[in-house]
Design an enzyme around this catalytic site. Structure first.
Site, PDB file in Angstrom:
ATOM      1  N   LYS A 110      11.837 -10.141 -19.644  1.00 38.44           N
ATOM      2  CA  LYS A 110      11.150 -11.341 -19.177  1.00 38.44           C
ATOM      3  C   LYS A 110       9.922 -10.840 -18.440  1.00 38.44           C
ATOM      4  O   LYS A 110      10.009 -10.258 -17.364  1.00 38.44           O
ATOM      5  CB  LYS A 110      12.027 -12.179 -18.257  1.00 38.44           C
ATOM      6  CG  LYS A 110      11.304 -13.435 -17.798  1.00 38.44           C
ATOM      7  CD  LYS A 110      12.261 -14.450 -17.209  1.00 38.44           C
ATOM      8  CE  LYS A 110      11.649 -15.827 -17.076  1.00 38.44           C
ATOM      9  NZ  LYS A 110      10.416 -15.896 -16.314  1.00 38.44           N
ATOM     10  N   CYS A 116      -9.609  17.435   7.641  1.00 37.21           N
ATOM     11  CA  CYS A 116      -8.520  17.498   6.665  1.00 37.21           C
ATOM     12  C   CYS A 116      -7.215  17.813   7.397  1.00 37.21           C
ATOM     13  O   CYS A 116      -7.151  18.780   8.164  1.00 37.21           O
ATOM     14  CB  CYS A 116      -8.804  18.572   5.619  1.00 37.21           C
ATOM     15  SG  CYS A 116      -7.414  18.834   4.504  1.00 37.21           S
TER      16      CYS A 116
END
Ligand code: IVH
Length: 649
Positions: free
Chosen positions: A110, A398
Site C-alpha cells: 500500500k 572539525c
C-alpha cells in the site's frame, strides 16, 4: 541530424528513460542523456512539424494553467477498508470466505502517496485525473506527462484506465526538503504531502522538477480478459510500468501473515514509503460476485503497518564528518521504541535546519522513522519548554581533526584531506556494496582497524594478517579468518567495481562501467578527448577523472597491482546468420518473454530496437501484435512471425 537520426534519437532516449525510471537499471549516464536530449530539442526547434508525440520533450509542459477543470472517472475510484492487526485480518478473511471459500489472495504494497487515474485510448495517454471524490477529480494531464515512469504511449490499443499511486521516493523527498530549506521555504511534512502537492501544481514545470514516480495498482474500465488479478497486473507491468518491490499470490491466513511480516521488515530498504499491505481477492470473477459496500470493495482490504512517529527528548548533538568532508549534525535522543527498533539517533541535515526549527538540547521532539536508516526530527514541541533548554552553536573547527571548517552554501566542510574521518569513510566506501562489496567490512570494523593503526589507507587492508587481527577486541580465529578470506576474495574483481571504489567525484557506477568497457585495463591512460567521445561522459566527468588519476596515480597503480581487476570481455563477433547486422523490432506476445528473445538476437549480432522506422529491417511479431506491426506494413518494412524467424535460423 536528419529525420531518421531524430527518430532513432527519440527511441534511444525513451529506452534509456525506461531503464532509468521503470527498471531502475540505468544504461546511460545523466550527462549522456542530456546531450542527446539537447540535440533532439534543437532538431525539433528547426523542424516543428516533425515532432513525435512520444518524444521526451513532450513531457515538459510550459503552459501554466489558471485552475484545473473537473473530469469524471470512467468508473468509480474506491477506497479501502483498513485493518490493523492479525485479529483484523482473521475477521476479514472469515467475512470473505463466507462469500466465496475458494478464493486466493493477491498481496502488494500500500503505497503512501496520491492516487491517480490514467486514461489510455488507442495506445495514447489522453487523460490524467486525480482521485477527487472518487466519481470525479481534477484533470491534470499536463502534469502527469512530466512523470517519467508514466509511458506517453503503450502497446495496448483498447480503452483502459490504469490506476495507481503517485509517490516521491524517500531520497528525493530529502533532497527536495533540503533545497526548500536553502531557499527558506516551508518543508513538506512527509513524502505523501510532497507528492500530492507536487501533482496539483498549476505550473507543470514545478511538477516535473519533483521527480514523481507512478506505481500502478489496478485498472478501471478495461477490456482485459485475464481471470486473475495477478496476471492482469503482470500485463500492466509489461506495458512499461514500474513493478512493486514485492507482490505475491497467497492461499490464506498464514501465507498472508508471512508476506505481511516480510514486507514490514523489508520496507526500510524500499525507495518509496509504504503504509501497509493491500490484500485483494485474486480471482476477478469472485471480485465481481463480492462487489462493493457504499464505500469500499468487499474483495480488498488495507492491512496497515504500525505508526512510526514518536515523541522523545533531544539529549545532545554530535557531529559526523563524511568522505567528502561534510560535517553533519546528528541528534542523540532518549532511546525510544518505534516498531520494534530502538531509535537513539536522528538526522538533522545541517545547521540551517537546526536554526530554522530552533531546536534546543532538552527539547521534546517528534521523530519519524520513515524507512530511512536514520530517523529524523520532524517537529519541535516548543510549547513543552521549561526554560532549561540549551541553544546549539555552529561548529568552527572539525570535531575530528580540529582544522578550521569552511561554509560552502548550506554545508560546512572540513578541508583537510588527511582528516581521520575522511580517510575512514573512504575506506568504508571502498568496501561498500556498490564498490568492492567486501563482506564483513562495515563501518564499525573499519573504525576499529583504523583506531588500532592497522589500516591507514585502502592499501593496508591487503596487508592484514591473522596475527594482527587477533590483537583486536572481539576477534577470534574464525572471525579473523572470514574477514581475511573476504578481503582476499575481491582480488580479480570486475574492473568497473575497482574504478568505482576509487571514489572519483562525478564518476558513479554507470560512469565506471562505461570507462571499464571503453578502455579496459588502459583505463588510467584515457585522455580527455577519448573520454568525451564516450556517449554519457561529459567535460565535467572527464576533468574530474583525469584530475583524480593525475593526483593519485601511484596509489591507483598499487591498488590495481594488488586487486588485479578483470576487464570486461570484448564481445565475440557473431557467426554469419540472416539477422547479423540487422535492426529488428519485437512486438506482440511470443513463446518466451521478449527480453529473452531480444538477448538471443543480440547475441546473433542484431540491433533490437523499441520502435519501427524506415531503418528497421524486420518486425518480428507474436500474438496480438498491434501498432508496430501496422507501422511496419505501412512503411514497407519486412515482417516475420516468431516461427518464421526461428526457421530462418
Ligand atoms: S486498491 C478498489 N491498492 O490507498 C480498490 N489502493 O486507502 C481501491 N493505495 O485510494 C484501491 N496502494 O490511492 C489499492 N496497492 C494499492 C494501493 C492503494 C495505495 C491507495 C489508493 C486508495 C487508497 C485507499
Amino acid at each position: 541530424m536528419n529525420n531518421q537520426e531524430y527518430i532513432n534519437a527519440v527511441e534511444k532516449l525513451n529506452l534509456w528513460a525506461y531503464h532509468y525510471y521503470v527498471l531502475d537499471d540505468p544504461i546511460m549516464t545523466d550527462e549522456g542523456y542530456d546531450k542527446l536530449y539537447h540535440e533532439v530539442v534543437e532538431y525539433e526547434e528547426a523542424h516543428p512539424a516533425e515532432v513525435l508525440a512520444d518524444s521526451p520533450t513532450q513531457r515538459v509542459g510550459d503552459v501554466v494553467s489558471e485552475g484545473f477543470v473537473k473530469a469524471k472517472h470512467l468508473s468509480r475510484m474506491w477506497s479501502l477498508e483498513d485493518i490493523f492487526d492479525a485479529q483484523g485480518l482473521q475477521k476479514w478473511l472469515e467475512k470473505t470466505y463466507r462469500l466465496d471459500s475458494s478464493v486466493t489472495f493477491y498481496c502488494e504494497p500500500k503505497y503512501d502517496g496520491a492516487s491517480l487515474d490514467l486514461v489510455y485510448e488507442n495506445g495514447e495517454l489522453i487523460k490524467g485525473i486525480t482521485r477527487g471524490n472518487g466519481e470525479e477529480g481534477e484533470l491534470i494531464t499536463q502534469n502527469v506527462k512530466t512523470i517519467r515512469s508514466i509511458p506517453l504511449s503503450i502497446e495496448h490499443k483498447e480503452l483502459i484506465e490504469i490506476r495507481g499511486e503517485v509517490v516521491i521516493f524517500k531520497e528525493e523527498f530529502e533532497k527536495i526538503n533540503k533545497e526548500r530549506m536553502k531557499r527558506g521555504e516551508q518543508l513538506f511534512a512527509n513524502p505523501r504531502n510532497a507528492a500530492a502537492g507536487s501533482l496539483r501544481q498549476l505550473d507543470p514545470g514545478i511538477t516535473a522538477s519533483r521527480n514523481l514516480v507512478f506505481l500502478p495498482y489496478g485498472v478501471g474500465v478495461n477490456s482485459l480478459e485475464h481471470k486473475l488479478l495477478s496476471d492482469k497486473m503482470s500485463y500492466i507491468y509489461e506495458l512499461g510500468f514500474r513493478e512493486p518491490p514485492l507482490r505475491a499470490v497467497t492461499k490464506g491466513y498464514d501465507e498472508i501473515e508471512a508476506i505481511y511480516e516480510k514486507m514490514k521488515e523489508q520496507r526500510e530498504s524500499y525507495q518509496m514509503m509504504l503504509d501497509g499491505m493491500v490484500v485483494k481477492v485474486n480471482e476477478i470473477a469472485a471480485q465481481i460476485d463480492m462487489g462493493y459496500t457504499v464505500k469500499v470493495p468487499r474483495w480488498a482490504v488495507a492491512y496497515k503497518f504500525p505508526a512510526v512517529e514518536k515523541i522523545t527528548t533531544l539529549k545532545d548533538i554530535i557531529l559526523q564528518v563524511g568522505r567528502t568532508g561534510v560535517v553533519t549534525p546528528v541528534a542523540v535522543v532518549e532511546p525510544t521504541d518505534i516498531e520494534g527498533a530502538v531509535v537513539e539517533r536522528a538526522t538533522l541535515h545541517n545547521f540551517d535546519e537546526i536554526e530554522r526549527m530552533d531546536i534546543r538540547i532538552g527539547d521534546q521532539v517528534i521523530i519519524l522513522r520513515s524507512g530511512d536508516v536514520i530517523p529524523k526530527i520532524v517537529k519541535v514541541l516548543t510549547q513543552e519548554r521549561n526554560g532549561s533548554e540549551v541553544k546549539i552553536e555552529r561548529p568552527k573547527n572539525c570535531p575530528v581533526c580540529g582544522s578550521e571548517l569552511l561554509q560552502e552554501e548550506v554545508l560546512i566542510k572540513c578541508q583537510n584531506l588527511t582528516c581521520e574521518a575522511r580517510v575512514v569513510n573512504s575506506i568504508i566506501y571502498f568496501a561498500s556494496k556498490q564498490c568492492l562489496n567486501i563482506d564483513g567490512l562495515g563501518n564499525k570494523i573499519v573504525e576499529q582497524l583504523f583506531n588500532a593503526a592497522l589500516v591507514r589507507s585502502v592499501l593496508d587492508l591487503f596487508d592484514l594478517t591473522m596475527e594482527k587481527l587477533l590483537e583486536l577486541e572481539g576477534f577470534k580465529e574464525k572471525r579473523a579468518k572470514n574477514l581475511l578470506t573476504s578481503i582476499e576474495s575481491v582480488k580479480g574483481c570486475e574492473l568497473w567495481r575497482f574504478i568505482n571504489a576509487l571514489g572519483v567525484e562525478h564518476i558513479g557506477e554507470v560512469g565506471s562501467k562505461m570507462i571499464a568497457e571503453a578502455f579496459g585495463l588502459e583505463y588510467a591512460h584515457a585522455t580527455q578527448e577519448q573520454l568525451v567521445t564516450i556517449d554519457g561522459i561529459g567535460d565535467e566527468m572527464a576533468e574530474s577523472y583525469l584530475e583524480f588519476m593525475r593526483v593519485n596515480h601511484e596509489t591507483v597503480e598499487k591498488v590495481q597491482a594488488i586487486l588485479q581487476p578483470v576487464a570486461p570481455e570484448q564481445k565475440e563477433e557473431a557467426k554469419e546468420n540472416p539477422f547479423k547486422g540487422k535492426t529488428v523490432v519485437l512486438t506482440g506476445t511470443m513463446s518466451e518473454p521478449r527480453p529473452k528473445i531480444k538477448e538471443m538476437l543480440e547475441s546473433l549480432g542484431s540491433k533490437v530496437s523499441g520502435s519501427v522506422s524506415k531503418k528497421t529491417d524486420y518486425v518480428i511479431y507474436g500474438e496480438d501484435a498491434g501498432s508496430k506491426y501496422d507501422k511496419a506494413v505501412s512503411l514497407g518494412v519486412g515482417t516475420l512471425t516468431e516461427d518464421e524467424m526461428r526457421s530462418l535460423l
